[in-house]
Write a protein that holds these residues in place. Structure first.
Motif, PDB file in Angstrom:
ATOM      1  N   LEU A 118       0.823  -1.207   0.000  1.00  0.00           N
ATOM      2  CA  LEU A 118       0.000   0.000   0.000  1.00  0.00           C
ATOM      3  C   LEU A 118       0.858   1.258   0.000  1.00  0.00           C
ATOM      4  O   LEU A 118       0.495   2.259  -0.642  1.00  0.00           O
ATOM      5  CB  LEU A 118      -0.947   0.003   1.200  1.00  0.00           C
ATOM      6  CG  LEU A 118      -2.105  -0.984   1.110  1.00  0.00           C
ATOM      7  CD1 LEU A 118      -2.775  -1.141   2.469  1.00  0.00           C
ATOM      8  CD2 LEU A 118      -3.099  -0.541   0.054  1.00  0.00           C
ATOM      9  N   ALA A 119       1.990   1.230   0.674  1.00  0.00           N
ATOM     10  CA  ALA A 119       2.900   2.381   0.652  1.00  0.00           C
ATOM     11  C   ALA A 119       3.425   2.607  -0.761  1.00  0.00           C
ATOM     12  O   ALA A 119       3.489   3.752  -1.230  1.00  0.00           O
ATOM     13  CB  ALA A 119       4.061   2.164   1.625  1.00  0.00           C
ATOM     14  N   ALA A 120       3.778   1.531  -1.446  1.00  0.00           N
ATOM     15  CA  ALA A 120       4.249   1.650  -2.829  1.00  0.00           C
ATOM     16  C   ALA A 120       3.140   2.187  -3.729  1.00  0.00           C
ATOM     17  O   ALA A 120       3.367   3.083  -4.547  1.00  0.00           O
ATOM     18  CB  ALA A 120       4.739   0.293  -3.333  1.00  0.00           C
ATOM     19  N   ALA A 121       1.934   1.653  -3.563  1.00  0.00           N
ATOM     20  CA  ALA A 121       0.802   2.122  -4.372  1.00  0.00           C
ATOM     21  C   ALA A 121       0.508   3.590  -4.107  1.00  0.00           C
ATOM     22  O   ALA A 121       0.246   4.366  -5.034  1.00  0.00           O
ATOM     23  CB  ALA A 121      -0.435   1.265  -4.087  1.00  0.00           C
ATOM     24  N   ALA A 122       0.565   3.984  -2.844  1.00  0.00           N
ATOM     25  CA  ALA A 122       0.309   5.385  -2.496  1.00  0.00           C
ATOM     26  C   ALA A 122       1.359   6.298  -3.115  1.00  0.00           C
ATOM     27  O   ALA A 122       1.036   7.362  -3.651  1.00  0.00           O
ATOM     28  CB  ALA A 122       0.289   5.555  -0.978  1.00  0.00           C
ATOM     29  N   THR A 123       2.608   5.873  -3.064  1.00  0.00           N
ATOM     30  CA  THR A 123       3.692   6.690  -3.606  1.00  0.00           C
ATOM     31  C   THR A 123       3.607   6.802  -5.124  1.00  0.00           C
ATOM     32  O   THR A 123       3.750   7.890  -5.681  1.00  0.00           O
ATOM     33  CB  THR A 123       5.057   6.089  -3.202  1.00  0.00           C
ATOM     34  OG1 THR A 123       5.133   6.084  -1.780  1.00  0.00           O
ATOM     35  CG2 THR A 123       6.204   6.886  -3.773  1.00  0.00           C
ATOM     36  N   HIS A 124       3.368   5.695  -5.781  1.00  0.00           N
ATOM     37  CA  HIS A 124       3.383   5.694  -7.245  1.00  0.00           C
ATOM     38  C   HIS A 124       2.120   6.262  -7.870  1.00  0.00           C
ATOM     39  O   HIS A 124       2.135   6.673  -9.031  1.00  0.00           O
ATOM     40  CB  HIS A 124       3.660   4.284  -7.773  1.00  0.00           C
ATOM     41  CG  HIS A 124       5.043   3.815  -7.439  1.00  0.00           C
ATOM     42  ND1 HIS A 124       6.186   4.364  -7.979  1.00  0.00           N
ATOM     43  CD2 HIS A 124       5.475   2.857  -6.582  1.00  0.00           C
ATOM     44  CE1 HIS A 124       7.248   3.770  -7.489  1.00  0.00           C
ATOM     45  NE2 HIS A 124       6.851   2.844  -6.629  1.00  0.00           N
ATOM     46  N   THR A 125       1.029   6.293  -7.116  1.00  0.00           N
ATOM     47  CA  THR A 125      -0.223   6.838  -7.661  1.00  0.00           C
ATOM     48  C   THR A 125      -0.541   8.218  -7.109  1.00  0.00           C
ATOM     49  O   THR A 125      -1.435   8.884  -7.614  1.00  0.00           O
ATOM     50  CB  THR A 125      -1.416   5.914  -7.358  1.00  0.00           C
ATOM     51  OG1 THR A 125      -1.627   5.872  -5.942  1.00  0.00           O
ATOM     52  CG2 THR A 125      -1.194   4.512  -7.908  1.00  0.00           C
ATOM     53  N   GLY A 126       0.148   8.621  -6.068  1.00  0.00           N
ATOM     54  CA  GLY A 126      -0.144   9.901  -5.431  1.00  0.00           C
ATOM     55  C   GLY A 126      -1.364   9.860  -4.522  1.00  0.00           C
ATOM     56  O   GLY A 126      -1.811  10.886  -4.029  1.00  0.00           O
ATOM     57  N   ALA A 127      -1.913   8.670  -4.292  1.00  0.00           N
ATOM     58  CA  ALA A 127      -3.115   8.510  -3.456  1.00  0.00           C
ATOM     59  C   ALA A 127      -2.713   8.343  -2.002  1.00  0.00           C
ATOM     60  O   ALA A 127      -3.022   7.340  -1.363  1.00  0.00           O
ATOM     61  CB  ALA A 127      -3.929   7.318  -3.937  1.00  0.00           C
TER      62      ALA A 127
END
Length: 122
Positions: free
Chosen positions: A24-33
């Motif tokens: 989730l940290a990776a997804a948040a970082t790469h998507t800006g969410a």
């Protein structure tokens, strides 16, 4: 009654929450969410280590079982609701995040209450 299955489940959930937190940290970082996914990541990564600690201290921490249930399920509900809101636009079910949050709070209180129970080595 043995609760060894619950102890093993707490370790399994610890691993899943840790892995989910990193993903989730990776997804948040790469998507800006960062608002929803970042918060979900934080909760997973904050609560995975306590489940590991409860697993390790299971025999000495008298409230380990209820604390693990409350912390584990509370985190899954809270983080799952945030992830659901991000990907589907709606929560898992009404009041899922607040119920999960209350579960986490009560789980931490269960950990604190353990200080008042004597262990076999005291």
């Amino acid at each position: 009654m043995s609760n060894s299955w619950l102890r093993a489940t707490s370790l399994f959930l610890c691993g899943l929450l840790g892995a989910s937190g990193v993903a989730l940290a990776a997804a948040a970082t790469h998507t800006g969410a960062t608002q929803l996914l970042g918060n979900a990541s934080t909760m997973c990564l904050a609560h995975a280590p306590i489940l590991l600690g409860l697993y390790i201290g299971w025999e000495r921490i008298k409230t380990a079982a209820p604390a693990a249930i409350l912390l584990g399920l509370g985190t899954v509900l809270f983080a799952g609701d945030l992830v659901s809101r991000h990907f589907t636009g709606s929560g898992a079910f009404p009041m899922a995040a607040p119920i999960g949050g209350m579960g986490m709070i009560l789980g931490w209180i269960a950990v604190a209450v353990a200080a008042f129970f004597r262990t076999a080595r005291q």
